[in-house]
Scaffold this motif. Sequence first.
Motif, mmCIF file in Angstrom:
data_model
loop_
_atom_site.group_PDB
_atom_site.id
_atom_site.type_symbol
_atom_site.label_atom_id
_atom_site.label_comp_id
_atom_site.label_asym_id
_atom_site.label_seq_id
_atom_site.Cartn_x
_atom_site.Cartn_y
_atom_site.Cartn_z
ATOM 1 N N SER A 4 86.424 -7.107 -96.927
ATOM 2 C CA SER A 4 87.848 -6.814 -97.151
ATOM 3 C C SER A 4 88.164 -5.482 -96.480
ATOM 4 O O SER A 4 88.154 -4.419 -97.098
ATOM 5 C CB SER A 4 88.145 -6.761 -98.656
ATOM 6 N N ARG A 15 89.928 1.722 -99.428
ATOM 7 C CA ARG A 15 90.486 0.617 -100.219
ATOM 8 C C ARG A 15 90.223 0.810 -101.712
ATOM 9 O O ARG A 15 91.005 0.382 -102.555
ATOM 10 C CB ARG A 15 89.833 -0.690 -99.746
ATOM 11 N N CYS A 24 93.528 1.536 -97.096
ATOM 12 C CA CYS A 24 92.576 1.117 -96.053
ATOM 13 C C CYS A 24 93.294 0.966 -94.703
ATOM 14 O O CYS A 24 92.693 1.178 -93.655
ATOM 15 C CB CYS A 24 91.831 -0.152 -96.457
ATOM 16 N N TRP A 30 94.933 -5.675 -92.739
ATOM 17 C CA TRP A 30 93.922 -5.631 -93.794
ATOM 18 C C TRP A 30 93.572 -7.080 -94.119
ATOM 19 O O TRP A 30 94.397 -7.814 -94.634
ATOM 20 C CB TRP A 30 94.469 -4.907 -95.018
ATOM 21 N N SER A 66 87.244 2.059 -94.034
ATOM 22 C CA SER A 66 88.409 1.425 -94.674
ATOM 23 C C SER A 66 87.995 0.791 -95.996
ATOM 24 O O SER A 66 88.771 0.725 -96.940
ATOM 25 C CB SER A 66 89.077 0.411 -93.748
ATOM 26 N N GLU A 67 86.725 0.364 -96.073
ATOM 27 C CA GLU A 67 86.233 -0.249 -97.310
ATOM 28 C C GLU A 67 86.217 0.776 -98.452
ATOM 29 O O GLU A 67 86.452 0.423 -99.612
ATOM 30 C CB GLU A 67 84.816 -0.802 -97.070
ATOM 31 N N GLY A 99 94.711 0.125 -102.436
ATOM 32 C CA GLY A 99 94.558 -0.970 -101.484
ATOM 33 C C GLY A 99 95.141 -0.637 -100.122
ATOM 34 O O GLY A 99 94.457 -0.696 -99.087
#
Length: 417
Positions: free
Chosen positions: A198, A170, A177, A187, A166-167, A174
Amino acid sequence: MCMAWGRGLRPGVVPGAMAAERALAMATCTAPVNIAVIKYWGKRDTDLILPINSSLSVTLHQDQLKTTTTAAASRDFTEDRLWLNGAEVDVGHPRVQACLREVRRLARKRRGGSEDTATLSLLSYKVHVASENNFPTAAGLASSAAGYACLVSALARLYGVEDELSEVARRGSGSACRSMWGGFVQWQRGERSDGTDSLAHQVAPETHWPELRVLVLVVSGKKKPVASTAGMQTSVETSPLLKHRAEVVVPERLAQMIRHIRERDFEGFGQLTMQDSNQFHATCLDTFPPIFYLNDLSRHIIALAHRYNTHHGHTKVAYTFDAGPNAVIFTLADTVDEFVEVVRCSFPPATNGDQFVRGLPVGSAALPQELMAAVVTEPVPGAVQYILHTKPGPGPQLVDDPSQHLLGADGLPRRHA
Ligand code: PMV
């Protein structure tokens, strides 16, 4: 591990095409769209794509909305190339490059300078990527989220990377992710300046709330007037409401929303979903110069939903709008037939009567006289193009069947625009 990869396959390869000595390695994945019920709007770091607030979304089922992406590497390729919906686009886009760089970095790290020459060779080859959506691009239907989630999934599969992805997604977009997981996804904004915390994680799987349904009311297939990247930075710079929202409102709402989801409390979930959509669009109006994603028709749909809920005396449907005028309606299975009929009567289809409802089946419903009188007040013929009926669904999937690859054995798209 967020992806339901097929079993028994070696990472990153079509069966039989593993060895670097072979001409071509290829992997195909699909990825879903997600719709935020607590919205992300605003970055604190525009390069790493770090948000000013956490957000929460529902992943939609890929039977109705999905991106499919094939990534291939070959020693015969002379340059990296990318095709979207059959048309070649610039592969040099910084966000595409960021995803490519990050997946390759993870692949190298994973090999740790080891003797796995197959992967090391693959990493030195150029890639060809082809991606297709089965829904309109940039119409406020989170196509970039599905697109980048799919790109990262396919590249990771190609190179045999199984890390937290997901990093990486992202870095593409945004909201992408959150498309790395199915069901209900948070998130977390994270605290670190390097973005390593994040990340997206699953709050509940897609099976958690079997009655939950989603109706996408497609009012426009056009591109949005202000891209979210530009819009949200103007909001960060000029909207005091956005600052208050990020610091005070969202932290409280996130905790509430997670509770409503865990308890399958549609009243609470629906009300908060509508309130958060409204506040997001209020921050757009509070931006200077203001941004308008909702149009008259969106406002018509908002009023209709409220009349419908008032008529029933509780929250039966909940709307949410992203950076575009299409409405996404959350409801429960026992309400779908009636509400779809309400939409049909409120926005009588102009030409495509038989294709007005797409996706999951919808039964017929006869609307009681009192409901018609109270809810269907001023019909606008032809305003809603069609309704897509779907439900929460799983995260990215590996496509095992080689006939589904979007690239042919020559490494070029099978279908041209
Ligand atoms: O990921 P982006 O840059 O497309 O931004 C998405 C922003 C909204 O869709 C409006 C809200 C959200 O959380 O998805």
